[in-house]
Design a protein around this motif. Structure first.
Motif, PDB file in Angstrom:
ATOM      1  N   ASN A 106       0.813  -1.215   0.000  1.00  0.00           N
ATOM      2  CA  ASN A 106       0.000   0.000   0.000  1.00  0.00           C
ATOM      3  C   ASN A 106       0.851   1.271   0.000  1.00  0.00           C
ATOM      4  N   THR A 107       2.094   1.173  -0.426  1.00  0.00           N
ATOM      5  CA  THR A 107       2.928   2.372  -0.483  1.00  0.00           C
ATOM      6  C   THR A 107       2.443   3.306  -1.590  1.00  0.00           C
ATOM      7  N   TYR A 108       2.893   4.553  -1.533  1.00  0.00           N
ATOM      8  CA  TYR A 108       2.494   5.518  -2.568  1.00  0.00           C
ATOM      9  C   TYR A 108       2.927   5.025  -3.943  1.00  0.00           C
ATOM     10  N   ASP A 109       4.132   4.477  -4.045  1.00  0.00           N
ATOM     11  CA  ASP A 109       4.622   4.011  -5.353  1.00  0.00           C
ATOM     12  C   ASP A 109       3.765   2.868  -5.888  1.00  0.00           C
ATOM     13  N   VAL A 110       3.368   1.964  -5.007  1.00  0.00           N
ATOM     14  CA  VAL A 110       2.503   0.853  -5.449  1.00  0.00           C
ATOM     15  C   VAL A 110       1.152   1.397  -5.905  1.00  0.00           C
ATOM     16  N   GLN A 111       0.587   2.329  -5.147  1.00  0.00           N
ATOM     17  CA  GLN A 111      -0.681   2.925  -5.552  1.00  0.00           C
ATOM     18  C   GLN A 111      -0.566   3.556  -6.938  1.00  0.00           C
ATOM     19  N   ALA A 112       0.495   4.333  -7.140  1.00  0.00           N
ATOM     20  CA  ALA A 112       0.678   5.011  -8.432  1.00  0.00           C
ATOM     21  C   ALA A 112       0.864   3.994  -9.549  1.00  0.00           C
ATOM     22  N   ASP A 113       1.652   2.946  -9.297  1.00  0.00           N
ATOM     23  CA  ASP A 113       1.872   1.922 -10.322  1.00  0.00           C
ATOM     24  C   ASP A 113       0.576   1.219 -10.697  1.00  0.00           C
TER      25      ASP A 113
END
Length: 416
Positions: free
Chosen positions: A219-226
């Motif tokens: 649920n990190t920001y990078d995972v959300q964006a990806d």
């Protein structure tokens, strides 16, 4: 300019929201105003009865004379069964909307209910699917299976409804491949609308307690964006266009009701925790009969209201005239800045009429300075409006979509 200015002078709301706070089970991530409720709980029927009364009262006040869209959300409106049909019938008889949406969960959307909702004027069903992976659904606290969700979406489509599906990313157990699988399963359904959004772990939820002091790499920001960028790529390849930060549609099937929220139209919300956005004129009409409402400041052109009454109080046949609200007033500067900020959620270019009002209220140089800074930082791009070479306007870029809070904040700060 006049066309946007008229939004601040409306005397009847454009949209109606009805909040149904009942669920079979509270999902682990949910911080909405909803409660687990037995199917035979008498409060549901009494709650619907009270909403009917409040609708009648709103009509008497003239607040629903121009209502074009209705949205019954929750919670789980489909849990009401026949009472949902009765509420829809009552509402449609009063306002005859162009679009009538109802939220549903797969586990409570029976064939009989689908057949009956159409008699209530319902035209659109929004299904909370979230994932087409059973393990992911269990981790979210959903009580339906992936197969049941697929079946119920098809059933709604076969019954002639415009169908929307909710999908959630950056959730427990989800991988890049499982997310692509959920997206491909959705596309195979052949429906024309989907809302895609990353999970937010809200304080006080069961999921927040489960993950307390634990890493959540999923649920990190990078995972959300990806995940959101992957959805954009897959959906656009299938003919969908993103028309709002989290919503995609094809064949002109965007949700008219949701667009009301982003384009400065006033709306009335009934039911516990329901939100309203009223013009000064609309607020004054309600305040005349609801004496608990505070006097409107002379410089306020809008009021935002949230219903404070609990479901139990509403179920005791609460009147709109005695409903308690939390109220926030907005000046013209705040209202115009809010309209700019909210319009930036849409992929369509900002209406020139909105920009004209903004320049009149804030000053040409102040508005242009903010817009130019957003273009320089690649949050906005300058485009011609509706193929007109005479009118240029702005719309969010991919970067502006991913860094929405930065973009919205700059536009909102114009009010200062």
């Amino acid at each position: 300019m006049d066309s946007w200015q008229n939004k601040y002078n409306q005397t009847a709301t454009s949209a109606l929201y009805l909040h149904i706070p009942f669920c079979s089970q509270k999902c682990f991530y949910c911080d909405f105003s909803s409660w687990s409720t037995r199917q035979d709980d008498s409060r549901m029927k009494n709650y619907v009865k009270a909403l009917k009364r409040q609708l009648d009262e709103a009509v008497q006040l003239g607040l629903l004379a121009d209502t074009k869209t209705v949205y019954m959300g929750g919670g789980t409106p489909s849990l009401l069964g026949q009472d949902a049909v009765d509420l829809a019938q009552h509402t449609s008889a009063l306002v005859n909307p162009d679009e009538f949406s109802i939220e549903a969960n797969p586990d409570s959307l029976s064939d009989d209910l689908l057949a009956s909702l159409a008699t209530g004027g319902v035209t659109r069903v929004s299904l909370g699917v979230q994932s087409f992976n059973d393990n992911e659904l269990k981790k979210l606290g959903r009580i339906h299976s992936a197969d049941l969700a697929y079946d119920r979406v098809l059933a709604a489509k076969d019954n002639g409804y415009d169908v929307s599906v909710d999908l959630m990313c950056a959730i427990p157990e989800q991988t890049e491949s499982s997310w692509e699988f959920s997206l491909s399963r959705f596309i195979s359904l052949g429906v024309n609308h989907v809302s895609v959004y990353p999970l937010t772990i809200e304080d006080g939820t069961a999921l927040a307690k489960q993950t307390q002091d634990k890493d959540t790499p999923w649920n990190t920001y990078d995972v959300q964006a990806d995940r959101m960028q992957a959805a954009s790529k897959v959906l656009q390849a299938a003919g969908f266009e993103r028309y709002e930060v989290a919503s995609y549609a094809r064949n002109q099937k965007s949700c008219k009701h949701n667009k009301m929220y982003w384009t400065g139209e006033s709306y009335l919300g009934l039911g516990t925790s329901a939100a309203s956005m009223l013009t000064a004129a609309e607020y004054d009409v309600l305040a005349k009969v609801n004496t608990s409402l505070p006097n409107r400041p002379q410089n306020a052109v809008r009021a935002r209201l949230v219903v404070l009454d609990a479901p139990r109080k509403i179920a005791e046949d609460a009147s709109l005239f005695s409903t308690e609200f939390d109220v926030e007033f907005l000046t013209l500067r705040e209202s115009v800045a809010e309209d700019l900020m909210l319009h930036a959620r849409l992929m369509e270019p900002m209406a020139p009429a909105l920009l004209d009002v903004s320049k009149r209220v804030f000053g040409v140089s102040s508005v242009q300075k903010v817009l130019d800074s957003c273009v320089y930082d690649e949050l906005l791009e300058c485009v011609n409006y509706e193929d007109s070479k005479d009118k240029t306007t702005y719309r969010p870029t991919e970067k502006g979509w991913l860094l929405g809070n930065e973009l919205y904040g700059r536009l909102w700060d114009l009010r200062l």
